[in-house]
Design a protein around this motif. Structure first.
Motif, PDB file in Angstrom:
ATOM      1  N   GLN A  25      22.582  -2.071  -2.782  1.00 26.37           N
ATOM      2  CA  GLN A  25      22.665  -2.349  -4.223  1.00 26.37           C
ATOM      3  C   GLN A  25      22.095  -3.584  -4.803  1.00 26.37           C
ATOM      4  O   GLN A  25      21.270  -3.425  -5.926  1.00 26.37           O
ATOM      5  CB  GLN A  25      23.996  -1.957  -4.559  1.00 26.37           C
ATOM      6  N   ALA A  26      22.261  -4.687  -4.160  1.00 28.98           N
ATOM      7  CA  ALA A  26      21.750  -5.755  -4.586  1.00 28.98           C
ATOM      8  C   ALA A  26      20.332  -5.834  -4.403  1.00 28.98           C
ATOM      9  O   ALA A  26      19.531  -6.451  -5.530  1.00 28.98           O
ATOM     10  CB  ALA A  26      22.452  -6.905  -3.949  1.00 28.98           C
ATOM     11  N   ALA A  27      19.808  -5.290  -3.508  1.00 30.44           N
ATOM     12  CA  ALA A  27      18.416  -5.009  -3.371  1.00 30.44           C
ATOM     13  C   ALA A  27      17.667  -4.268  -4.427  1.00 30.44           C
ATOM     14  O   ALA A  27      16.665  -4.469  -4.742  1.00 30.44           O
ATOM     15  CB  ALA A  27      18.035  -4.551  -1.971  1.00 30.44           C
ATOM     16  N   ASP A  28      18.362  -3.114  -4.480  1.00 30.30           N
ATOM     17  CA  ASP A  28      17.871  -2.222  -5.471  1.00 30.30           C
ATOM     18  C   ASP A  28      17.493  -3.056  -6.739  1.00 30.30           C
ATOM     19  O   ASP A  28      16.525  -2.623  -7.647  1.00 30.30           O
ATOM     20  CB  ASP A  28      18.882  -1.155  -5.949  1.00 30.30           C
ATOM     21  N   ILE A  29      18.595  -3.830  -7.378  1.00 29.77           N
ATOM     22  CA  ILE A  29      18.547  -4.554  -8.653  1.00 29.77           C
ATOM     23  C   ILE A  29      17.645  -5.686  -8.592  1.00 29.77           C
ATOM     24  O   ILE A  29      16.656  -5.770  -9.335  1.00 29.77           O
ATOM     25  CB  ILE A  29      19.954  -5.214  -9.094  1.00 29.77           C
ATOM     26  N   LEU A  30      17.621  -6.427  -7.435  1.00 32.68           N
ATOM     27  CA  LEU A  30      16.905  -7.875  -7.637  1.00 32.68           C
ATOM     28  C   LEU A  30      15.439  -7.666  -7.266  1.00 32.68           C
ATOM     29  O   LEU A  30      14.678  -8.436  -7.607  1.00 32.68           O
ATOM     30  CB  LEU A  30      17.580  -8.809  -6.652  1.00 32.68           C
ATOM     31  N   ILE A  31      15.032  -6.467  -6.496  1.00 34.49           N
ATOM     32  CA  ILE A  31      13.902  -6.288  -6.444  1.00 34.49           C
ATOM     33  C   ILE A  31      12.850  -6.171  -7.562  1.00 34.49           C
ATOM     34  O   ILE A  31      11.602  -6.589  -7.469  1.00 34.49           O
ATOM     35  CB  ILE A  31      13.426  -4.986  -5.325  1.00 34.49           C
ATOM     36  N   TYR A  32      13.425  -5.779  -8.444  1.00 35.49           N
ATOM     37  CA  TYR A  32      12.922  -5.592  -9.819  1.00 35.49           C
ATOM     38  C   TYR A  32      13.181  -6.686 -10.675  1.00 35.49           C
ATOM     39  O   TYR A  32      12.724  -6.649 -11.977  1.00 35.49           O
ATOM     40  CB  TYR A  32      13.140  -4.239 -10.440  1.00 35.49           C
ATOM     41  N   ALA A  89      21.899 -13.375  -4.964  1.00 37.27           N
ATOM     42  CA  ALA A  89      20.601 -13.995  -5.592  1.00 37.27           C
ATOM     43  C   ALA A  89      21.013 -15.404  -5.619  1.00 37.27           C
ATOM     44  O   ALA A  89      20.158 -16.191  -5.172  1.00 37.27           O
ATOM     45  CB  ALA A  89      20.694 -13.426  -7.194  1.00 37.27           C
ATOM     46  N   ARG A  90      22.158 -16.122  -5.859  1.00 36.17           N
ATOM     47  CA  ARG A  90      22.342 -17.145  -5.822  1.00 36.17           C
ATOM     48  C   ARG A  90      22.088 -18.021  -4.528  1.00 36.17           C
ATOM     49  O   ARG A  90      21.528 -19.118  -4.484  1.00 36.17           O
ATOM     50  CB  ARG A  90      23.774 -17.695  -6.419  1.00 36.17           C
ATOM     51  N   LYS A 121      14.767  -6.317 -18.928  1.00 31.35           N
ATOM     52  CA  LYS A 121      14.557  -5.457 -17.988  1.00 31.35           C
ATOM     53  C   LYS A 121      15.692  -4.727 -17.580  1.00 31.35           C
ATOM     54  O   LYS A 121      16.797  -5.596 -17.011  1.00 31.35           O
ATOM     55  CB  LYS A 121      13.719  -5.845 -16.673  1.00 31.35           C
ATOM     56  N   VAL A 122      15.878  -3.514 -17.552  1.00 28.35           N
ATOM     57  CA  VAL A 122      17.284  -2.713 -17.164  1.00 28.35           C
ATOM     58  C   VAL A 122      17.005  -1.783 -15.852  1.00 28.35           C
ATOM     59  O   VAL A 122      15.914  -1.164 -15.890  1.00 28.35           O
ATOM     60  CB  VAL A 122      17.771  -2.119 -18.246  1.00 28.35           C
ATOM     61  N   GLU A 160      19.910 -13.903 -12.231  1.00 34.89           N
ATOM     62  CA  GLU A 160      21.086 -13.393 -11.970  1.00 34.89           C
ATOM     63  C   GLU A 160      21.322 -12.273 -13.193  1.00 34.89           C
ATOM     64  O   GLU A 160      21.575 -12.561 -14.194  1.00 34.89           O
ATOM     65  CB  GLU A 160      22.069 -14.352 -11.974  1.00 34.89           C
ATOM     66  N   PRO A 161      21.537 -10.930 -12.699  1.00 34.63           N
ATOM     67  CA  PRO A 161      21.680  -9.966 -13.696  1.00 34.63           C
ATOM     68  C   PRO A 161      22.924  -9.867 -14.321  1.00 34.63           C
ATOM     69  O   PRO A 161      23.809 -10.201 -13.773  1.00 34.63           O
ATOM     70  CB  PRO A 161      21.271  -8.707 -12.874  1.00 34.63           C
TER      71      PRO A 161
END
Ligand code: SF4
Length: 417
Positions: free
Chosen positions: A222-229, A251-252, A3-4, A264-265
């Motif tokens: 930005q972390a929320a943008d990424i981690l929510i998906y 995330a950690r 997932k990107v 962890e992306p």
């Protein structure tokens, strides 16, 4: 399938630099991975919160640009950040667990401040008729400083100016304004002008626009943008790597405190576009030196004719050096290799003039842009269609984001309403 996730801030129409640095990469990613591409309109507010008149229009132009370039809503989910309110909720919860120091040490925060201050100083000096010379200086900053006598009134090489400010800015004690003042005067800028610009920097409003909580905390959003998906990978340039690291740390921390929810992306390192603007500086809307994907043929022809060439080639009979010519940099990308090597040879022997060389480039650029323009024409005619693309994409993204938020609230023992 991996997932990107990737986003762009809607700050205006897209130019060739955006195409080469982002869109070209997205076109490949959408074929291989499960991609979500979003228009980061909340991020556009972090330093442009006063200028919202154009925001909606910029979002519209951005989706039109994306679709014109071939970003395909059948292959990737395209959405608007502010349409998925869950991003804000997750960012708020992350802000509770993110130590302030992680944000203050974020290098890009400092870099942006540097750029704002530097740009102000540059524009101020240019406005006072100080000639900022764009070609590279003949010697290193240190050699030039050693020789500097202040005789060269009212002109300075851009690189010396930048280097001087860089040294004044990035040091242990905060900005060393005293040293900056002395150095600029040694390079020949009048004392009165130097004192005025430095005083404005010390006491004025420059940089105040980013002295906000929103700006400091934008890596948390930005972390929320990424981690929510639960994205596995994020395409980023080298300068964005610290942000991805911060996302991984958040995330950690969340996973350790509550429950193992977030992967962890990883960063998918992408090369930043090196294509300069028509004046040789970085291509940017604010320098007014960009070629836009939506420029018509005549505009492209005019901009190419305005392009800087080898500064040493004054007459048509002078041999040129393609290695220092912006037009040639463009040829390397938009012209076939046989023609490129032909131009290379002919330029060095003065067998081709710059106007003819530019005409070849303009034609090739136009051939590259023609299909994008054609698609744009079609898309612009059908407003409900592209609005539907955004609507459906945003709903699809929201469905995924709300599922993650159910998990998050449960892990944090919050009420689910
Ligand atoms: S002929 Fe072309 S490559 Fe050579 S200096 Fe002129 S514009 Fe540049």
């Amino acid at each position: 399938m991996k997932k990107v996730l990737s986003g762009m801030r809607p700050t205006g129409r897209l130019h060739l630099g955006h195409y080469l640095g982002v869109i070209k990469n997205w076109l490949q990613l959408q074929e291989k991975y499960e991609c979500k591409f979003f228009i980061a309109d909340w991020h556009a507010l972090t330093n442009k919160y006063k200028e919202t008149d154009q925001l909606k229009e910029n979002v519209r132009q951005m989706i039109i640009d994306w679709l014109s370039c071939g970003i395909d809503p059948e292959k990737a989910t395209l959405f608007v950040q502010s349409g998925v309110k869950e991003h804000a909720e997750l960012a708020l919860l992350f802000s509770m667990i993110t130590p302030k120091s992680w944000l203050e040490l974020n290098p890009s925060y400092k870099d942006l401040k540097f750029n704002l201050y530097y740009q102000y100083m540059r524009d101020f000096l240019a406005g006072k008729q100080i000639k900022i010379i764009l070609t590279p200086p003949p010697e290193s900053f240190d050699q030039a400083l050693e020789k500097a006598t202040g005789k060269q009134k009212n002109k300075i090489f851009e690189e010396y100016l930048r280097e001087a400010f860089h040294r004044a800015f990035y040091n242990q004690k905060g900005i060393d304004f005293k040293w900056l003042k002395e150095t600029l005067m040694r390079f020949g800028i009048q004392k009165k002008i130097v004192e005025e610009v430095v005083r404005n920097l010390e006491e004025g409003d420059v940089g105040k626009d980013i002295d906000t909580l929103g700006f400091l905390a934008y890596p948390v959003l930005q972390a929320a943008d990424i981690l929510i998906y639960k994205a596995d990978a994020v395409p980023v340039g080298e300068d964005q790597l610290p942000h991805i690291e911060l996302t991984r740390e958040i995330a950690r921390r969340f996973n350790n405190l509550y429950d193992q929810i977030f992967p962890e992306p990883e960063a998918l390192l992408t090369e930043e576009s090196k294509l300069p603007g028509i004046d040789g500086r970085k291509m940017s809307k604010s320098y007014n030196n960009a070629i836009y994907l939506s420029d018509d043929r005549e505009t492209v022809n005019r901009k190419v004719l305005e392009m800087k060439t080898d500064p040493q080639r004054v007459r048509r009979t002078d041999p040129g050096n393609p290695d220092v010519c912006i037009v040639f940099e463009y040829h390397n990308i938009f012209t076939d290799s046989e023609t490129v090597s032909d131009i290379d040879k002919k330029c060095r022997k003065a067998e081709i003039g710059c106007v003819d060389c530019k005409k070849i480039l303009a034609e090739n650029l136009n051939s590259f842009l023609d299909p994008i323009r054609e698609r744009r024409k079609e898309i612009e005619k059908d407003i409900p269609k592209y609005e539907k693309v955004l609507q459906e994409g945003t709903e699809k993204a929201r469905a995924v984001a709300s599922e993650t938020m159910v998990e998050v609230r449960k892990a944090m023992k919050l009420w689910e309403f």
